[in-house]
Design a protein around this motif. Structure first.
Motif, PDB file in Angstrom:
ATOM      1  N   ASN A  20       0.810  -1.218   0.000  1.00 48.87           N
ATOM      2  CA  ASN A  20       0.000   0.000   0.000  1.00 48.87           C
ATOM      3  C   ASN A  20       0.844   1.270   0.000  1.00 48.87           C
ATOM      4  OD1 ASN A  20      -2.402  -1.402  -0.069  1.00 48.87           O
ATOM      5  ND2 ASN A  20      -2.650  -1.415   2.164  1.00 48.87           N
ATOM      6  N   ARG A  28       1.494   2.000  -4.025  1.00 48.33           N
ATOM      7  CA  ARG A  28       0.449   1.942  -5.045  1.00 48.33           C
ATOM      8  C   ARG A  28       0.483   3.196  -5.917  1.00 48.33           C
ATOM      9  NH1 ARG A  28      -3.422  -2.067  -4.659  1.00 48.33           N
ATOM     10  NH2 ARG A  28      -3.395  -3.270  -2.723  1.00 48.33           N
ATOM     11  N   HIS A  56      -8.600  -0.857  -6.265  1.00 47.70           N
ATOM     12  CA  HIS A  56      -8.239  -0.405  -4.930  1.00 47.70           C
ATOM     13  C   HIS A  56      -8.237   1.125  -4.912  1.00 47.70           C
ATOM     14  CE1 HIS A  56      -5.915   0.156  -1.245  1.00 47.70           C
ATOM     15  NE2 HIS A  56      -6.140  -1.125  -0.974  1.00 47.70           N
ATOM     16  N   LEU A  99      -6.444   3.208  -3.441  1.00 47.67           N
ATOM     17  CA  LEU A  99      -5.113   3.814  -3.454  1.00 47.67           C
ATOM     18  C   LEU A  99      -4.363   3.592  -4.763  1.00 47.67           C
ATOM     19  CD1 LEU A  99      -3.871   2.862   0.153  1.00 47.67           C
ATOM     20  CD2 LEU A  99      -4.828   5.046  -0.624  1.00 47.67           C
TER      21      LEU A  99
END
Length: 494
Positions: free
Chosen positions: A191, A194, A223, A225
């Motif tokens: 994360n 990203r 997603h 992000l």
């Protein structure tokens, strides 16, 4: 743990100073003679490079160090090498013979074995290389990591644009980064890295759309992000006008190291770069609140890193840094001056020039006759044009004739000042000759200065004697700062 910067051979530093299982992430971008084409490397042609200085030149020759390294691997020095590594190097010796490419591969093998040792079980390793050697390097890394519970994770292709087009080849516009983990329990902060869908210019139009998995009723959505980057990364190289550019020939963009550091480490983790060059890894680690260890064999790199850190984070960052391997007393300076190793025989001069000028001078590359110049610095003259300072270093016997020679060089180069740095104490005649050259005065100087100044290494080490002249870059920065302050005042007044 303090952040640490080591000046010296990274193999020696790794073996003597870095503990087992102490590093969370290691990235290296080892030098490789990329200017030679593949066939020349393979056939060991290009011996003209042997006489060039080691600093900033990625060249390899078969020498005593290569012979010693080969013996350590084949004889399994201290039980460090896996049977796979030994068999591979033995086989490559038959295939490649003893030449520049094999010398390079042995150099890398010795160091990656130590890097594997110092990595934590959760640690990751990234090796940055060029395509002409990546296939050999992957074999070496496989024998070290995969045979001991680790694994190969990715061959990352860093794609970039720029440069001319060859007449009979496709344009070479990528580097290779090999990623390995020490075990299967490795850090991967997906994360943190990203990117927006289609951010790297290639992707399906429906990348960011909702949809169903083929053959199922399972609905997926992007997603929030963004997506995890693929194993090809489109990032531009640094162009000549890029504000990051430091003049270091193999400098990598901070964006590249930021992605690697974010995904494979956390705040407070320890990042190691054993070929830290101009310091991109350590600068990004500092900015991202990682602890770091940097190693480089050339003092030009150490000097450049110190200046980069100071310019980016302020002088306070240097006070929190532990410097290792840099002469701190006269005995250590003499040892550096008397090194027999051709790779480091010019390091004493570089260290003396850069230390005395607070890392502001330019080192003479010494291609051909050096004309008695080891370093050059520029300061602002009264006519608002840069004036030149010539720096010369001597580690052996000195005499008044050396000062007269320097005076001649100053005249020839149309320089304003000359600095003579000596390991030995100057004679009375030398001091008298230097004084007879006269004085120089500028409105940018607090007081007049001797046109020729003699400085001893002892004074530099024990009295911390340094060049007391504002150099051109510092004057420009001061002016820019004043303009910035005035601009803010105008904003307040409005």
């Amino acid at each position: 743990m303090e952040n640490q910067l080591f000046y010296g051979d990274n193999l020696d530093v790794l073996r003597r100073h870095i503990k087992d299982d102490s590093i969370d992430l290691c990235y290296i971008d080892p030098p490789f003679n990329s200017k030679r084409n593949y066939n020349q490397i393979y056939n060991n042609i290009g011996k003209e490079d042997q006489a060039q200085a080691q600093a900033f030149i990625d060249t390899w020759t078969w020498d005593d160090y290569a012979n010693q390294g080969l013996a350590e691997i084949l004889e399994n020095y201290q039980g460090k090498f896996t049977s796979q590594s030994i068999d591979l190097i033995a086989g490559l010796t038959k295939v490649l013979s003893k030449g520049s490419l094999l010398a390079y591969l042995i150099h890398i093998t010795l160091r990656v074995v130590e890097i594997h040792r110092v990595l934590k079980p959760t640690g990751s390793f990234y090796l940055h290389c060029v395509p002409t050697a990546s296939h050999y390097l992957k074999l070496i890394l496989d024998t070290i990591f995969c045979s001991q519970g680790g694994d190969f994770r990715n061959e990352i292709i860093w794609c970039y644009r720029g440069g001319g087009s060859p007449k009979k080849d496709f344009g070479r516009r990528h580097d290779v980064i090999l990623r390995y983990s020490k075990t299967n329990e490795y850090e991967f902060n997906k994360n943190a890295i990203r990117i927006p869908y289609q951010a790297e210019g290639i992707g399906r139009k429906d990348d960011a759309m909702w949809g169903k998995h083929k053959g199922t009723n399972k609905v997926y959505k992007p997603h929030p992000l963004g997506k995890i980057p693929e194993d090809w990364w489109l990032m531009n190289i640094l162009n000549a006008n890029d504000p990051e550019r430091l003049g270091y020939p193999t400098q990598k963009p901070e964006e590249l190291l930021e992605r690697i550091i974010k995904v494979s480490s956390n705040e407070g983790d320890v990042v190691l770069d054993a070929y830290c060059g101009c310091g991109t890894t350590v600068a990004v680690s500092q900015r991202l609140n990682r602890q770091w260890i940097g190693i480089d064999i050339t003092y030009q790199s150490i000097s450049l890193i110190l200046k980069r850190l100071e310019d980016s984070f302020g002088k306070g960052v240097l006070e929190q840094l532990k410097l290792n391997g840099i002469p701190k007393d006269l005995e250590a300076a003499v040892a550096l001056a008397n090194k027999k190793d051709d790779r480091t025989r010019k390091e004493f001069e570089k260290w003396a020039v850069l230390t005395y000028t607070n890392n502001r001078a330019i080192i003479n590359a010494k291609k051909g006759a050096d004309k008695g110049i080891d370093g050059i610095a520029y300061f602002q003259g009264d006519k608002d044009e840069p004036e030149k300072i010539i720096v010369q270093v001597k580690s052996g016997k000195v005499q008044s004739g050396d000062i007269r020679d320097l005076q001649g060089t100053i005249t020839l180069e149309q320089a304003a000042l000359g600095i003579f740095i000596s390991l030995k104490e100057p004679t009375k005649d030398m001091i008298k000759t230097a004084k007879s050259a006269g004085i120089y005065q500028s409105r940018y100087m607090n007081q007049s200065s001797d046109k020729i100044q003699i400085v001893t290494i002892k004074e530099m080490l024990e009295q911390k004697k340094r060049l007391d002249v504002r150099l051109s870059l510092e004057v420009v920065k001061s002016a820019e700062k004043q303009m910035e302050v005035k601009g803010k005042q105008l904003e307040l007044d409005i």
